[in-house]
Structure formats: structure tokens, C-alpha cells
Design a protein around this motif. Structure first.
Motif, PDB file in Angstrom:
ATOM      1  N   GLU A 141       0.851  -1.189   0.000  1.00 10.26           N
ATOM      2  CA  GLU A 141       0.000   0.000   0.000  1.00 10.26           C
ATOM      3  C   GLU A 141       0.887   1.239   0.000  1.00 10.26           C
ATOM      4  O   GLU A 141       1.811   1.354   0.806  1.00 10.26           O
ATOM      5  N   LYS A 199      -9.482   0.945  -2.966  1.00 11.91           N
ATOM      6  CA  LYS A 199      -8.169   1.424  -3.367  1.00 11.91           C
ATOM      7  C   LYS A 199      -7.933   1.167  -4.853  1.00 11.91           C
ATOM      8  O   LYS A 199      -8.513   0.259  -5.449  1.00 11.91           O
ATOM      9  N   LEU A 218      -2.886  -0.239  -4.135  1.00 11.95           N
ATOM     10  CA  LEU A 218      -2.386  -1.575  -3.818  1.00 11.95           C
ATOM     11  C   LEU A 218      -1.641  -2.096  -5.038  1.00 11.95           C
ATOM     12  O   LEU A 218      -2.179  -2.092  -6.142  1.00 11.95           O
ATOM     13  N   THR A 251     -12.315  -3.690  -2.645  1.00 10.25           N
ATOM     14  CA  THR A 251     -11.527  -2.610  -2.064  1.00 10.25           C
ATOM     15  C   THR A 251     -11.756  -1.315  -2.822  1.00 10.25           C
ATOM     16  O   THR A 251     -11.990  -1.310  -4.030  1.00 10.25           O
ATOM     17  N   LYS A 300      -5.059   5.762  -2.063  1.00  9.52           N
ATOM     18  CA  LYS A 300      -4.058   4.730  -1.810  1.00  9.52           C
ATOM     19  C   LYS A 300      -4.089   3.698  -2.924  1.00  9.52           C
ATOM     20  O   LYS A 300      -5.128   3.400  -3.494  1.00  9.52           O
TER      21      LYS A 300
END
Length: 272
Positions: A65, A114, A88, A112, A86
Motif C-alpha cells: 500500500e 483502493k 495496492l 476494495t 491509496k
């Protein structure tokens, strides 16, 4: 098949053991690489596992991350940016025992919020997933073959020629080969070899090597091939390239990697 997701900030004690049992386990999924990336790149590691209903570990992937382009964000909104934007990412994963577990992994990633950026292993058979995919590729040199067989596979007018006129240069280390001329270092290449799979890490080439067209990297690559055979390695990965080059630079990179006689394997860059 039901799978449970287990994600931790630190690696389970048997994390690397699972990787060693798979053909797709490389340095990029190890606990050691996680320490390197956290210390030097500032990436936060996540050790993700899928466990089936019988308690068997069926998939692992080392995720990181991080915040991309943080230095360009103005100070007043940097903390907000860090919290909500963010990414991944992973490289050469996931490492799995079944296609079902790979499918479940990507279904999990859909949940997610992200952004996602990852690259699959050349040996991974990727089924249809609801992610943006870009085809990428690499050449793998099969180190099960003999040195003579691999030498015969080299492009005659380039790689062989450069090896033969550079053969007096010396090896300098176990995980690094250093080429010298007159005692002066002119080129080097770092590599890793986890699970009998060689990955290149860093390339160095001096002005002497460039100006005099000594092509030290050709000798070094051949020395790594010889080292790999002598030390019972399985594969030498020449690192990725665009199989559909869109620039002169990418065309040149493809030609250079192709001349070593390896087999082309496709892989995928995954984005969300």
C-alpha cells in the motif's frame, strides 16, 4: 469452493515455504523483499493468504500500500490525499495452487476502494476478470538446457560476437557480476535467485563501456546463464517488455532481449 481471506502486516512464519513449493514463487513475494520495499521505498506490506474450507493455504500474494505522486501534492491537502488515494500493488503474483483461488483473489480485490496496480507471473493462466488489463511479456531462458545448447540459440551477429570479444573480463561476486577492462569496472548487473528463478535487479554501465562499444552487459548475461546452470537454477527472467512496441526505445529493448534465445511468455499488468 469457499475461501477465507487472511491479511497481516507481518509475514507468517511459513510464508516463504509456500512460495518454494510453487513454480511461480519468486523474490517479489518473499518476506525479504517486503523488508526491502518498506525500508527503501516506503511501501507498507500486506501479506495476503487465501485458505480453503479444509484449512489449506491455496494462494499468497505480497501486496503493498502506498501513495503515488505524494511529493507533488500541496501540504494543506497532503494528509487527506494520503488517507483516501491509496494504491495496492504487487509484482509477479498471486502465487496460487488453483484457478479458483486466483478468481476469488480478484473478486476480493473488487471490494476494495483502493486503486490497484499489479503484474502477473509469466506462468500464470489468467481467466477473465473485471479489471483493466495490459498485455506485457518477458523472455525466459530455460536453464535446464546445456550451455552449448543455449549458446547455439544466441543471435550470431550480436550476442555471440560480443561475448567472444569480451571473454577476458572477470566475475566479481555471487549475486553480482562485474565486468572490468584493465582493472577498471565498466559494467555490472545485480540479480536474485530465489526458488531457482533468476530475476535481474540493477544494471550499471560506465562511459568507457558506452564510448568504446565494449558491450559488457552481453558478457555479464552469459556469465549469469553459466552460473545459473552450474548452480542448478531453472529459469532466467530477462524482465518485462512491451510485446507491441510503440517507440524506437521499446523496439530496441525487444530486439535486445530476443537475441538471447529465450522463449517469450505473456503476462498481464492489472489496473483498477
Amino acid at each position: 469452493m469457499h475461501f477465507a481471506v487472511d491479511s497481516n502486516d507481518s509475514p507468517p512464519h511459513d510464508w516463504n515455504n509456500f512460495l518454494l513449493k510453487s513454480d511461480t514463487g519468486t523474490i517479489y513475494n518473499t518476506a525479504d523483499y517486503a523488508k526491502y520495499a518498506e525500508k527503501w521505498l516506503g511501501w507498507k506490506p500486506q501479506f495476503l493468504r487465501l485458505v480453503d474450507s479444509k484449512g489449506n493455504i491455496v494462494l499468497q500474494n505480497l501486496l503493498f500500500e502506498y501513495n503515488r505522486g505524494l511529493k507533488k501534492v500541496p501540504d494543506p491537502i497532503r494528509k487527506i490525499y494520503q488517507r483516501f488515494y491509496k494504491i495496492l500493488r504487487w509484482n509477479y503474483g498471486p502465487v496460487a495452487t488453483s484457478q479458483d483461488s486466483i478468481t476469488h483473489f480478484f473478486e476480493y480485490l473488487k471490494t476494495t476502494k483502493k486503486h490497484v496496480y499489479g503484474m502477473t507471473h509469466p506462468f500464470t493462466n489468467l481467466s477473465d476478470i473485471n479489471f483493466s488489463k495490459q498485455k506485457w511479456a518477458t523472455f525466459l531462458i530455460d536453464l535446464h538446457k546445456t550451455k552449448q545448447d543455449l549458446y547455439e540459440n544466441l543471435e550470431k551477429n550480436s550476442a555471440r560476437k560480443n561475448i567472444e570479444r569480451s571473454i577476458e573480463r572477470k566475475r566479481a561476486g555471487f549475486a553480482c557480476f562485474l565486468a572490468r577492462k584493465g582493472g577498471i569496472p565498466i559494467g555490472g548487473l545485480m540479480f536474485s535467485f530465489f526458488n531457482k528463478y533468476i530475476n535481474e535487479w540493477g544494471v550499471a554501465r560506465s562511459h568507457i563501456d558506452t564510448d568504446q562499444k565494449l558491450y559488457s552487459q552481453d558478457l555479464i548475461k552469459w556469465k549469469i546463464i553459466e552460473w545459473g546452470i552450474d548452480n542448478n537454477m531453472n529459469w532466467y527472467d530477462l524482465t518485462g517488455f512491451n510485446p507491441n512496441p510503440i517507440s524506437k526505445k521499446e523496439e530496441g529493448l525487444l530486439r535486445y532481449k530476443k537475441k538471447w534465445g529465450g522463449k517469450q511468455y505473456d503476462l498481464w499488468i492489472i489496473r483498477k
